[in-house]
Scaffold this motif. Sequence first.
Motif, PDB file in Angstrom:
ATOM      1  N   THR A  97       0.828  -1.200   0.000  1.00 50.76           N
ATOM      2  CA  THR A  97       0.000   0.000   0.000  1.00 50.76           C
ATOM      3  C   THR A  97       0.868   1.259   0.000  1.00 50.76           C
ATOM      4  O   THR A  97       0.598   2.220  -0.730  1.00 50.76           O
ATOM      5  N   LYS A 100       2.474   1.549  -3.642  1.00 51.86           N
ATOM      6  CA  LYS A 100       1.624   1.169  -4.777  1.00 51.86           C
ATOM      7  C   LYS A 100       1.851   2.033  -6.016  1.00 51.86           C
ATOM      8  O   LYS A 100       1.487   1.629  -7.121  1.00 51.86           O
ATOM      9  N   LEU A 152      -6.262  -2.453  -4.823  1.00 54.15           N
ATOM     10  CA  LEU A 152      -5.351  -1.331  -5.067  1.00 54.15           C
ATOM     11  C   LEU A 152      -5.120  -1.082  -6.552  1.00 54.15           C
ATOM     12  O   LEU A 152      -4.330  -0.222  -6.924  1.00 54.15           O
TER      13      LEU A 152
END
Length: 205
Positions: A97, A100, A152
């Motif tokens: 995350t 990303k 994501l």
Amino acid sequence: DNGTGFKVTPENEIIIARLLKQAGYVAAVAGKWHQLPLMNSADEAKAWGFDEFLKWDKSAGERYWKPGLNRNGQPVPVTEKSYAPDMLHEYVVDFITRHKDRPFFLYYPMTLIHGKLFKTPDGGSGGGDLLADNIAYMDKLVGKLLDELEKLKLSERTVVVFVGDNGLAGRGGKISGRDISGHKGTVLEGGSRVPMVVSWKGTTP
């Protein structure tokens, strides 16, 4: 073999993380590392090509419940309810995350599954069979990771390679009804046949 891993060093081997660093990737390792030379500090990790790590420290605790974990050179506080596979998964998702928007490389040698086996947090989902319970939990974590990549919007830009590190641990087995010869630690079928799955949405079948 497992007893000579200390001979592998960043100076005498070409390491994928270091190659990818040269191409602009950020890199991390999460999980097992204990059969290679020490990586107990940020400087040692950088020598291997990793920017950060969360590793199971075999000398500091178990691999499952109340584990011995080291993050970037510091011991991780744990309790009786701390479960290493979940903690490693949370770290992996956090790393992905945070990075990303740039190329990343993650080496994720899971602590599941390895004897001595214990019940997972799902406890007995394998009908009392500890091996089945542990395999099901590993499968669940892999699925959660793939779901996170989808969430994501990284699935089409991320190659996932899932591979086992050794063969049968003496439990026997068959392929197309034929007994498998050998086991973990041998170069026969039982030691060398391992699963491998490559997933890259939109690219690999």
